[in-house]
Design an enzyme around this catalytic site. Structure first.
Site, PDB file in Angstrom:
ATOM      1  N   SER A 218      30.754  41.639  33.797  1.00 37.94           N
ATOM      2  CA  SER A 218      30.037  42.875  34.108  1.00 37.94           C
ATOM      3  C   SER A 218      29.316  43.433  32.887  1.00 37.94           C
ATOM      4  CB  SER A 218      31.009  43.944  34.618  1.00 37.94           C
ATOM      5  OG  SER A 218      31.656  43.510  35.787  1.00 37.94           O
TER       6      SER A 218
HETATM    7  N1  SAH Z   1      36.609  40.701  35.087  1.00 38.40           N
HETATM    8  C1  SAH Z   1      35.727  39.585  34.801  1.00 38.40           C
HETATM    9  C2  SAH Z   1      34.536  39.545  35.734  1.00 38.40           C
HETATM   10  C3  SAH Z   1      34.833  38.644  36.830  1.00 38.40           C
HETATM   11  S1  SAH Z   1      33.637  38.295  38.074  1.00 38.40           S
HETATM   12  C4  SAH Z   1      35.277  39.567  33.366  1.00 38.40           C
HETATM   13  O1  SAH Z   1      35.613  40.491  32.607  1.00 38.40           O
HETATM   14  O2  SAH Z   1      34.618  38.603  32.984  1.00 38.40           O
HETATM   15  C5  SAH Z   1      34.762  38.285  39.433  1.00 38.40           C
HETATM   16  C6  SAH Z   1      35.840  37.255  39.381  1.00 38.40           C
HETATM   17  O3  SAH Z   1      36.672  37.432  40.509  1.00 38.40           O
HETATM   18  C7  SAH Z   1      35.358  35.816  39.419  1.00 38.40           C
HETATM   19  O4  SAH Z   1      35.866  35.113  38.343  1.00 38.40           O
HETATM   20  C8  SAH Z   1      35.923  35.297  40.749  1.00 38.40           C
HETATM   21  O5  SAH Z   1      36.273  33.939  40.712  1.00 38.40           O
HETATM   22  C9  SAH Z   1      37.140  36.174  40.925  1.00 38.40           C
HETATM   23  N2  SAH Z   1      37.659  36.296  42.290  1.00 38.40           N
HETATM   24  C10 SAH Z   1      36.961  36.504  43.437  1.00 38.40           C
HETATM   25  N3  SAH Z   1      37.817  36.614  44.480  1.00 38.40           N
HETATM   26  C11 SAH Z   1      39.064  36.468  43.971  1.00 38.40           C
HETATM   27  C12 SAH Z   1      40.363  36.484  44.557  1.00 38.40           C
HETATM   28  N4  SAH Z   1      40.566  36.682  45.862  1.00 38.40           N
HETATM   29  N5  SAH Z   1      41.431  36.299  43.731  1.00 38.40           N
HETATM   30  C13 SAH Z   1      41.249  36.103  42.403  1.00 38.40           C
HETATM   31  N6  SAH Z   1      40.047  36.083  41.802  1.00 38.40           N
HETATM   32  C14 SAH Z   1      38.965  36.263  42.583  1.00 38.40           C
END
Ligand code: SAH
Length: 218
Positions: free
Chosen positions: A63
């Site tokens: 983000s």
């Molecule tokens: N917090 C992260 C941003 C992640 S983007 C950072 O600081 O970089 C969102 C993430 O959520 C992705 O990596 C995606 O694979 C994960 N995601 C989506 N659905 C999910 C689920 N049901 N359980 C675990 N991870 C999930």
């Protein structure tokens, strides 16, 4: 190079974050000290402190710095909390949370991202972050209840499992909505139920899994 990154972080905090009204000192300190450039792909390091989300592979993104800061501030952490993050991605948000809270549990469902985040957080020496692989839309019941839960992917609605894993007075920060229309919400467990508040429109990748968006719906 090291000095350049430090200067870029200072600028990120003053021009992008504090200026937009995020002013909790712990949040600003965390973002001033954590090397965000280590969490983005090598070829994007030069943009690591820009006012924008950055692709991290597998169709996912880290983000925008302001959104990381805002979501962290909304949890209102004091320092002794056990916190849950859903969507580890690059591991950056987990690092921000871990420099404020006591313990962070973070759940990622894509193995490639899980492995990479685990390696980088290990290299940087974070010992209070516990990474878990699996479907975070059901939370991580084993370590519950949590004083704070932060979801970094957009859900159709706040999953009941996450609300159930909040401690009394605990807060859930979550983007809710579809591809074209999402709002960042804060849910708080209060006497007799939950209160909630809309904060601002946002754009996140989809939460997948049992209580997330399914194929063809997003
Ligand atoms: N917090 C992260 C941003 C992640 S983007 C950072 O600081 O970089 C969102 C993430 O959520 C992705 O990596 C995606 O694979 C994960 N995601 C989506 N659905 C999910 C689920 N049901 N359980 C675990 N991870 C999930």
């Amino acid at each position: 190079m090291k000095i350049e990154f430090e200067e870029a972080r200072e600028w990120m905090v003053s021009a992008q974050i504090a200026r937009r009204g995020v002013n909790a000192p712990q949040v600003l300190d965390a973002m001033r000290s954590i090397p965000r450039h280590r969490f983005v792909p090598d070829e994007s390091q030069a943009y690591a402190y820009d006012d924008t989300p950055i692709p991290i592979g597998q169709g996912q993104t880290i983000s925008q710095p302001y959104i990381v800061a805002l979501m962290t501030q909304l949890l209102q952490l004091q320092g002794d909390e056990v916190v849950l993050e859903i969507g580890t991605g690059s591991g950056y948000q987990a690092a921000v949370l871990a420099s404020i809270a006591k313990t962070v549990h973070t759940v990622e469902m894509l193995p490639e991202l899980f492995e990479r985040a685990s390696r980088i957080l290990g290299e940087l020496g974070y010992s209070n972050i516990l990474l878990h692989g699996g479907d975070g839309s059901q939370g991580w019941p084993k370590a519950s209840p949590y004083q704070g839960i932060l979801v970094t992917a957009a859900a159709p609605k706040p999953p009941q499992a996450l609300l159930d894993q909040l401690a009394d007075g605990g807060r859930l920060v979550i983007p809710v909505g579809s591809r074209g229309s999402q709002v960042l919400q804060v849910w708080e467990k209060v006497k007799g139920g939950f209160s909630h508040e809309d904060i601002l429109p946002v754009t996140f990748v989809p939460l997948r899994g049992k209580s997330g968006w399914h194929d063809g719906e997003w």
